[in-house]
Design a protein around this motif. Structure first.
Motif, PDB file in Angstrom:
ATOM      1  N   GLY A  22       0.833  -1.199   0.000  1.00 46.28           N
ATOM      2  CA  GLY A  22       0.000   0.000   0.000  1.00 46.28           C
ATOM      3  C   GLY A  22       0.860   1.238   0.000  1.00 46.28           C
ATOM      4  N   ALA A  23       0.266   2.331  -0.382  1.00 45.74           N
ATOM      5  CA  ALA A  23       0.988   3.596  -0.457  1.00 45.74           C
ATOM      6  C   ALA A  23       1.295   4.151   0.930  1.00 45.74           C
ATOM      7  CB  ALA A  23       0.183   4.612  -1.264  1.00 45.74           C
ATOM      8  N   ASP A  24       0.431   3.881   1.903  1.00 50.19           N
ATOM      9  CA  ASP A  24       0.616   4.400   3.257  1.00 50.19           C
ATOM     10  C   ASP A  24       1.315   3.349   4.116  1.00 50.19           C
ATOM     11  OD1 ASP A  24       0.532   5.627   5.699  1.00 50.19           O
ATOM     12  OD2 ASP A  24      -1.661   5.727   5.815  1.00 50.19           O
ATOM     13  N   HIS A  25       2.630   3.387   4.146  1.00 48.32           N
ATOM     14  CA  HIS A  25       3.413   2.373   4.867  1.00 48.32           C
ATOM     15  C   HIS A  25       3.134   2.360   6.359  1.00 48.32           C
ATOM     16  CE1 HIS A  25       6.421   2.845   1.355  1.00 48.32           C
ATOM     17  NE2 HIS A  25       5.435   2.039   1.042  1.00 48.32           N
ATOM     18  N   ARG A  26       2.752   3.495   6.915  1.00 45.79           N
ATOM     19  CA  ARG A  26       2.467   3.570   8.351  1.00 45.79           C
ATOM     20  C   ARG A  26       1.254   2.724   8.737  1.00 45.79           C
ATOM     21  NH1 ARG A  26       4.250   6.673  11.853  1.00 45.79           N
ATOM     22  NH2 ARG A  26       5.997   8.017  11.437  1.00 45.79           N
ATOM     23  N   ASN A  27       0.360   2.473   7.790  1.00 44.56           N
ATOM     24  CA  ASN A  27      -0.876   1.758   8.124  1.00 44.56           C
ATOM     25  C   ASN A  27      -0.967   0.366   7.520  1.00 44.56           C
ATOM     26  OD1 ASN A  27      -2.054   3.727   9.838  1.00 44.56           O
ATOM     27  ND2 ASN A  27      -2.369   4.987   8.033  1.00 44.56           N
ATOM     28  N   LEU A  28       0.143  -0.200   7.082  1.00 49.99           N
ATOM     29  CA  LEU A  28       0.112  -1.573   6.567  1.00 49.99           C
ATOM     30  C   LEU A  28      -0.297  -2.557   7.656  1.00 49.99           C
ATOM     31  CD1 LEU A  28       3.229  -1.787   4.216  1.00 49.99           C
ATOM     32  CD2 LEU A  28       0.816  -1.599   3.584  1.00 49.99           C
ATOM     33  N   PHE A  29       0.071  -2.264   8.900  1.00 48.78           N
ATOM     34  CA  PHE A  29      -0.274  -3.140  10.026  1.00 48.78           C
ATOM     35  C   PHE A  29      -1.763  -3.465  10.036  1.00 48.78           C
ATOM     36  CE2 PHE A  29      -1.988  -3.578  14.288  1.00 48.78           C
ATOM     37  CZ  PHE A  29      -1.191  -4.567  14.829  1.00 48.78           C
ATOM     38  N   GLY A  30      -2.595  -2.454   9.856  1.00 50.30           N
ATOM     39  CA  GLY A  30      -4.038  -2.642   9.899  1.00 50.30           C
ATOM     40  C   GLY A  30      -4.598  -3.431   8.736  1.00 50.30           C
ATOM     41  N   GLN A  31      -3.780  -3.669   7.713  1.00 46.57           N
ATOM     42  CA  GLN A  31      -4.211  -4.436   6.546  1.00 46.57           C
ATOM     43  C   GLN A  31      -3.778  -5.902   6.606  1.00 46.57           C
ATOM     44  OE1 GLN A  31      -3.242  -2.448   2.838  1.00 46.57           O
ATOM     45  NE2 GLN A  31      -3.227  -0.489   3.906  1.00 46.57           N
ATOM     46  N   VAL A  32      -2.992  -6.275   7.597  1.00 44.67           N
ATOM     47  CA  VAL A  32      -2.518  -7.659   7.717  1.00 44.67           C
ATOM     48  C   VAL A  32      -3.688  -8.535   8.169  1.00 44.67           C
ATOM     49  CG1 VAL A  32      -0.932  -9.203   8.918  1.00 44.67           C
ATOM     50  CG2 VAL A  32      -0.152  -6.926   8.199  1.00 44.67           C
ATOM     51  N   PRO A  33      -4.075  -9.516   7.356  1.00 46.74           N
ATOM     52  CA  PRO A  33      -5.248 -10.332   7.699  1.00 46.74           C
ATOM     53  C   PRO A  33      -5.176 -10.987   9.082  1.00 46.74           C
ATOM     54  CG  PRO A  33      -4.618 -10.711   5.427  1.00 46.74           C
ATOM     55  CD  PRO A  33      -3.530  -9.865   6.036  1.00 46.74           C
ATOM     56  N   PHE A  34      -4.014 -11.459   9.494  1.00 44.64           N
ATOM     57  CA  PHE A  34      -3.897 -12.120  10.797  1.00 44.64           C
ATOM     58  C   PHE A  34      -4.140 -11.132  11.938  1.00 44.64           C
ATOM     59  CE2 PHE A  34      -1.210 -14.385  14.088  1.00 44.64           C
ATOM     60  CZ  PHE A  34      -2.155 -15.357  14.346  1.00 44.64           C
ATOM     61  N   MET A  35      -3.674  -9.907  11.803  1.00 44.84           N
ATOM     62  CA  MET A  35      -3.921  -8.897  12.842  1.00 44.84           C
ATOM     63  C   MET A  35      -5.406  -8.552  12.903  1.00 44.84           C
ATOM     64  SD  MET A  35      -1.078  -8.303  14.395  1.00 44.84           S
ATOM     65  CE  MET A  35      -0.927 -10.075  14.239  1.00 44.84           C
ATOM     66  N   ARG A  36      -6.061  -8.534  11.760  1.00 40.93           N
ATOM     67  CA  ARG A  36      -7.513  -8.308  11.731  1.00 40.93           C
ATOM     68  C   ARG A  36      -8.248  -9.458  12.401  1.00 40.93           C
ATOM     69  NH1 ARG A  36      -8.841  -6.161   5.651  1.00 40.93           N
ATOM     70  NH2 ARG A  36      -7.828  -4.143   5.833  1.00 40.93           N
ATOM     71  N   LEU A  37      -7.826 -10.675  12.132  1.00 40.42           N
ATOM     72  CA  LEU A  37      -8.450 -11.849  12.730  1.00 40.42           C
ATOM     73  C   LEU A  37      -8.361 -11.796  14.256  1.00 40.42           C
ATOM     74  CD1 LEU A  37      -9.704 -14.712  12.172  1.00 40.42           C
ATOM     75  CD2 LEU A  37      -7.367 -15.578  12.340  1.00 40.42           C
ATOM     76  N   LEU A  38      -7.203 -11.385  14.759  1.00 36.94           N
ATOM     77  CA  LEU A  38      -7.009 -11.280  16.205  1.00 36.94           C
ATOM     78  C   LEU A  38      -7.657 -10.027  16.791  1.00 36.94           C
ATOM     79  CD1 LEU A  38      -3.258 -12.312  16.521  1.00 36.94           C
ATOM     80  CD2 LEU A  38      -5.278 -13.710  17.005  1.00 36.94           C
ATOM     81  N   ASP A  39      -7.991  -9.075  15.943  1.00 34.53           N
ATOM     82  CA  ASP A  39      -8.474  -7.757  16.351  1.00 34.53           C
ATOM     83  C   ASP A  39      -7.439  -7.060  17.232  1.00 34.53           C
ATOM     84  OD1 ASP A  39     -10.155  -5.556  16.371  1.00 34.53           O
ATOM     85  OD2 ASP A  39     -11.300  -6.280  18.109  1.00 34.53           O
ATOM     86  N   ALA A  40      -6.161  -7.214  16.847  1.00 33.53           N
ATOM     87  CA  ALA A  40      -5.071  -6.515  17.530  1.00 33.53           C
ATOM     88  C   ALA A  40      -5.008  -5.094  16.989  1.00 33.53           C
ATOM     89  CB  ALA A  40      -3.750  -7.242  17.289  1.00 33.53           C
ATOM     90  N   ARG A  41      -4.873  -4.138  17.901  1.00 35.18           N
ATOM     91  CA  ARG A  41      -4.841  -2.733  17.512  1.00 35.18           C
ATOM     92  C   ARG A  41      -3.520  -2.107  17.954  1.00 35.18           C
ATOM     93  NH1 ARG A  41      -8.849  -4.675  19.994  1.00 35.18           N
ATOM     94  NH2 ARG A  41      -8.735  -3.438  21.880  1.00 35.18           N
ATOM     95  N   ARG A  42      -2.915  -1.372  17.050  1.00 31.88           N
ATOM     96  CA  ARG A  42      -1.670  -0.692  17.382  1.00 31.88           C
ATOM     97  C   ARG A  42      -2.019   0.701  17.897  1.00 31.88           C
ATOM     98  NH1 ARG A  42       2.504  -0.237  12.705  1.00 31.88           N
ATOM     99  NH2 ARG A  42       1.149   1.469  12.096  1.00 31.88           N
ATOM    100  N   GLU A  43      -1.641   0.987  19.131  1.00 30.46           N
ATOM    101  CA  GLU A  43      -1.893   2.311  19.700  1.00 30.46           C
ATOM    102  C   GLU A  43      -0.858   3.320  19.233  1.00 30.46           C
ATOM    103  OE1 GLU A  43      -2.471   2.174  23.943  1.00 30.46           O
ATOM    104  OE2 GLU A  43      -4.539   1.480  23.656  1.00 30.46           O
ATOM    105  N   PHE A  44       0.405   2.891  19.139  1.00 26.85           N
ATOM    106  CA  PHE A  44       1.437   3.756  18.590  1.00 26.85           C
ATOM    107  C   PHE A  44       2.631   2.910  18.177  1.00 26.85           C
ATOM    108  CE2 PHE A  44       2.520   3.694  23.128  1.00 26.85           C
ATOM    109  CZ  PHE A  44       3.885   3.434  23.102  1.00 26.85           C
ATOM    110  N   SER A  45       3.437   3.484  17.330  1.00 23.22           N
ATOM    111  CA  SER A  45       4.701   2.891  16.902  1.00 23.22           C
ATOM    112  C   SER A  45       5.563   4.046  16.421  1.00 23.22           C
ATOM    113  CB  SER A  45       4.464   1.872  15.783  1.00 23.22           C
ATOM    114  OG  SER A  45       5.679   1.272  15.384  1.00 23.22           O
ATOM    115  N   GLU A  46       6.512   4.445  17.276  1.00 21.05           N
ATOM    116  CA  GLU A  46       7.357   5.587  16.937  1.00 21.05           C
ATOM    117  C   GLU A  46       8.608   5.589  17.803  1.00 21.05           C
ATOM    118  OE1 GLU A  46       4.494   8.653  17.620  1.00 21.05           O
ATOM    119  OE2 GLU A  46       4.926   8.758  19.767  1.00 21.05           O
ATOM    120  N   GLY A  47       9.672   6.091  17.213  1.00 19.38           N
ATOM    121  CA  GLY A  47      10.910   6.265  17.965  1.00 19.38           C
ATOM    122  C   GLY A  47      11.475   5.008  18.593  1.00 19.38           C
ATOM    123  N   GLY A  48      11.245   3.855  17.976  1.00 16.49           N
ATOM    124  CA  GLY A  48      11.770   2.608  18.521  1.00 16.49           C
ATOM    125  C   GLY A  48      10.931   1.990  19.616  1.00 16.49           C
TER     126      GLY A  48
END
Length: 139
Positions: A6-32
């Protein structure tokens, strides 16, 4: 299976089918650093009525990888080289995984992570190393 692109690399996480299946949500990812949350539900359970250990390992793994890719502004992906996990208590209710990069170079990140329950009790912890790879391109 097709790679997730996808064009928006920051939001690829939300497009991963396994993460959707688990309903895992990323609150933040920055600065390591990164944080994921998941709510326990019956289909994620084990025989003792807690979240299955495989789900916990996934949270630890993805929290560390998310922390690692945040250092390069999501212009790369990171795949697991090794992962060492310890379980401390059954995971119930809302679980929070916090990952951080301990050290990195241009090709590998060394990370650690914890999963805690709503009361702040340690459920599991891990350390691992992750190889940086180029992002997959759309076919």
């Amino acid at each position: 299976m097709q790679p997730v692109t996808g064009a928006d690399h920051r939001n690829l996480f939300g497009q991963v089918p396994f993460m959707r299946l688990l309903d895992a949500r990323r609150e933040f990812s920055e600065g390591g650093r990164a944080r994921l949350v998941i709510d326990a539900r019956p289909e994620l359970g084990n025989v003792i009525g807690a979240v299955h250990g495989g789900v916990l390992v996934t949270l630890l793994d993805v929290a560390m990888a998310s922390a690692a890719v945040s250092l390069f502004d999501f212009a790369r992906t990171a795949v697991t080289l090794n992962l060492n996990t310890s379980f401390h208590a059954p995971g119930r209710g809302r679980l929070t995984a916090d990952g951080e990069v301990v050290q990195h170079d241009a090709s590998v990140a060394w990370c650690r992570a914890t999963v805690s329950d709503e009361a702040g009790r340690l459920v599991a912890q891990a350390q691992g190393s992750f190889r940086y790879l180029p992002l997959p391109q759309a076919a």
